[in-house]
Design a protein around this motif. Structure first.
Motif, mmCIF file in Angstrom:
data_model
loop_
_atom_site.group_PDB
_atom_site.id
_atom_site.type_symbol
_atom_site.label_atom_id
_atom_site.label_comp_id
_atom_site.label_asym_id
_atom_site.label_seq_id
_atom_site.Cartn_x
_atom_site.Cartn_y
_atom_site.Cartn_z
ATOM 1 N N SER A 1 -22.314 93.199 19.121
ATOM 2 C CA SER A 1 -23.292 94.016 19.826
ATOM 3 C C SER A 1 -24.384 93.105 20.378
ATOM 4 O O SER A 1 -24.956 92.301 19.637
ATOM 5 N N ALA B 1 -12.456 102.396 20.186
ATOM 6 C CA ALA B 1 -12.708 101.036 20.664
ATOM 7 C C ALA B 1 -11.563 100.111 20.286
ATOM 8 O O ALA B 1 -11.140 99.266 21.087
ATOM 9 N N HIS C 1 -23.511 94.528 25.639
ATOM 10 C CA HIS C 1 -23.378 95.645 24.710
ATOM 11 C C HIS C 1 -22.256 95.431 23.697
ATOM 12 O O HIS C 1 -22.295 94.476 22.954
ATOM 13 N N TRP C 2 -21.228 96.276 23.668
ATOM 14 C CA TRP C 2 -20.257 96.274 22.562
ATOM 15 C C TRP C 2 -18.906 95.752 23.029
ATOM 16 O O TRP C 2 -18.299 96.290 23.955
ATOM 17 N N HIS C 3 -18.427 94.708 22.369
ATOM 18 C CA HIS C 3 -17.091 94.170 22.666
ATOM 19 C C HIS C 3 -16.430 93.721 21.366
ATOM 20 O O HIS C 3 -17.114 93.323 20.412
ATOM 21 N N ARG D 1 -8.642 100.651 22.548
ATOM 22 C CA ARG D 1 -8.812 100.013 23.867
ATOM 23 C C ARG D 1 -8.637 98.507 23.781
ATOM 24 O O ARG D 1 -7.979 97.896 24.616
ATOM 25 N N GLU D 2 -9.272 97.883 22.780
ATOM 26 C CA GLU D 2 -9.297 96.424 22.702
ATOM 27 C C GLU D 2 -7.945 95.836 22.292
ATOM 28 O O GLU D 2 -7.554 94.776 22.759
ATOM 29 N N THR E 1 -20.697 102.994 23.469
ATOM 30 C CA THR E 1 -19.263 102.693 23.439
ATOM 31 C C THR E 1 -18.661 103.193 22.144
ATOM 32 O O THR E 1 -17.570 103.761 22.118
ATOM 33 N N TRP F 1 -24.231 101.161 21.557
ATOM 34 C CA TRP F 1 -24.478 101.225 23.000
ATOM 35 C C TRP F 1 -23.680 102.320 23.700
ATOM 36 O O TRP F 1 -23.365 102.215 24.878
#
Length: 393
Positions: free
Chosen positions: A307, A56, A312-314, A59-60, A286, A284
């Motif tokens: 969350s 994650a 969902h998840w960011h 990606r972020e 992710t 979630w």
């Protein structure tokens, strides 16, 4: 769809039962003025980041796996260093933040600080920046602005330690509005102020009833924040004290035992009737579901993830602390600003940095398609206000 929902159901129940803590357990009183006992990140030091969490972050933030591991380690060190650095700087302290490029905590001090103080800070591992205004001066200016009536086109204001000023945000197409200009003139008279524009005014992230989400009160859907012994914490705008709370399946969970909004945006709900609490934040799919091991406060500049039941998840970064957010319902104080997106129904959900609880989602502007910013109410303030104990692993 059924498989995703089954996982959601199981984990929503895990986040809200009174089993491990016991239904009706009397919560222990948290220590005043800071993180409750047991909130140290030391337990996290021995726990490597999960592969999903590292994915994650890649990606972020556009990092390699090695860079993500190094950043998490550096943020953990900065979190532990921040309170010590504040004490070392004393009255010359002017704020601090995590420098993602340098991979360490930067501490601002005034020119009145001694060379010995600056050397001590560097010896502790901090970068040092000399600035004009102390944190005490900036906080006093912000407090004076807090007493001003703000028009709706003013999004909020916070102390920015890196800029060494109080930043006031204004909706971009409303900067010439007479009420806005009058407010800005009064704000500038209160102390050092910089004006920034934003695309839209902040709003809360509650939503009308939609099936398959963590909890409901009346016709409002919100998200669970963090388990505490005897219940969970969430956003205050989701329900008033005494209001009943239903789970994803419509079954009774408990009631709002305390709630504050505006001025604050926090609440807690007791749990019973077959629901229990465990120290878990949903990933979630992710990322893997995250264990909560404490509530050590991450510095400005650190990574943070959210969350929520809608988006969902960011993840993103901590942008500012102690911001006053000017919602249409009234100002909310002592909020933390992030670059993380959110949408309706995410209110109350978890903000977590590594395995350390940070706060509950309040509101923001934008969405998770086009981007935006979101604020959270710090969790330690909620625990201290209601005498709750965070449920940790």
């Amino acid at each position: 769809m059924r498989r995703r929902r089954f996982k959601h159901v199981c984990l929503a129940a895990l986040l809200t039962l009174a089993g491990l803590g016991g239904a009706g357990t009397v919560p222990a009183v948290a220590s005043g003025g800071g993180a409750p006992a047991g909130s140290s990140p030391s337990a996290a030091d021995a726990a490597p980041a999960s592969t999903a969490l590292l994915d994650a972050m890649r990606r972020e933030f556009g990092l390699t796996e090695e860079q993500a591991v190094a950043r998490l380690d550096a943020e953990r060190d900065a979190t532990a260093l921040e309170p010590r650095a504040r004490r070392t700087a004393g009255t010359a302290y002017a704020g601090s933040w995590f420098d993602a490029v340098g991979g360490r905590l930067t501490v601002a001090v005034t020119s009145r600080s001694s060379q010995a103080t600056r050397a001590a800070l560097r010896a502790e591992g901090a970068g040092v920046r000399v600035v004009e205004h102390s944190a005490r001066v900036l906080d006093a200016a912000k407090s004076r602005i807090d007493r001003l009536p703000a028009p709706s086109a003013v999004g909020g204001w916070h102390v920015d330690p890196a800029a060494n000023t109080v930043v006031v945000t204004v909706v971009r197409d409303k900067t010439s509005d007479n009420d806005v200009q009058r407010f800005l003139a009064q704000a500038r008279a209160a102390g050092p102020v910089t004006v920034e524009t934003v695309a839209a005014a902040p709003r809360t992230f509650a939503a009308g009833t939609v099936g398959g989400d963590p909890y409901y009160t009346g016709n409002v859907r919100c998200s669970i924040g963090f388990s505490v012994h005897g219940g969970f914490v969430t956003a205050g705008h989701c329900g008033q004290a005494g209001a009943g709370v239903r789970g994803w399946d419509g079954s009774y969970i408990g009631n709002f035992q305390g709630s504050s909004f505006p001025d604050n945006d926090y609440a807690w709900v007791n749990v019973g009737s077959g629901w229990w609490t465990v120290p878990v934040v949903l990933g979630w799919g992710t990322v893997s579901d995250q264990l909560v091991r404490g509530s050590a406060e991450a510095p400005v500049g650190a990574s943070v993830c959210r969350s929520g039941s809608t988006t969902h998840w960011h993840c993103g970064t901590v942008l500012a602390k102690n911001e006053t957010v000017n919602y249409s319902q009234g100002a909310v104080h002592q909020m933390t600003k992030t670059s993380v997106c959110a949408e309706g129904g995410d209110s109350g959900g978890s903000f977590i940095s590594g395995d350390q609880a940070q706060g509950v989602t309040s509101g923001g502007w934008g969405n998770c398609s086009g981007g935006g910013e979101t604020w959270f109410q710090p969790v330690n303030e909620i625990l201290n206000r209601y005498g709750l104990t965070l449920h940790t692993s």
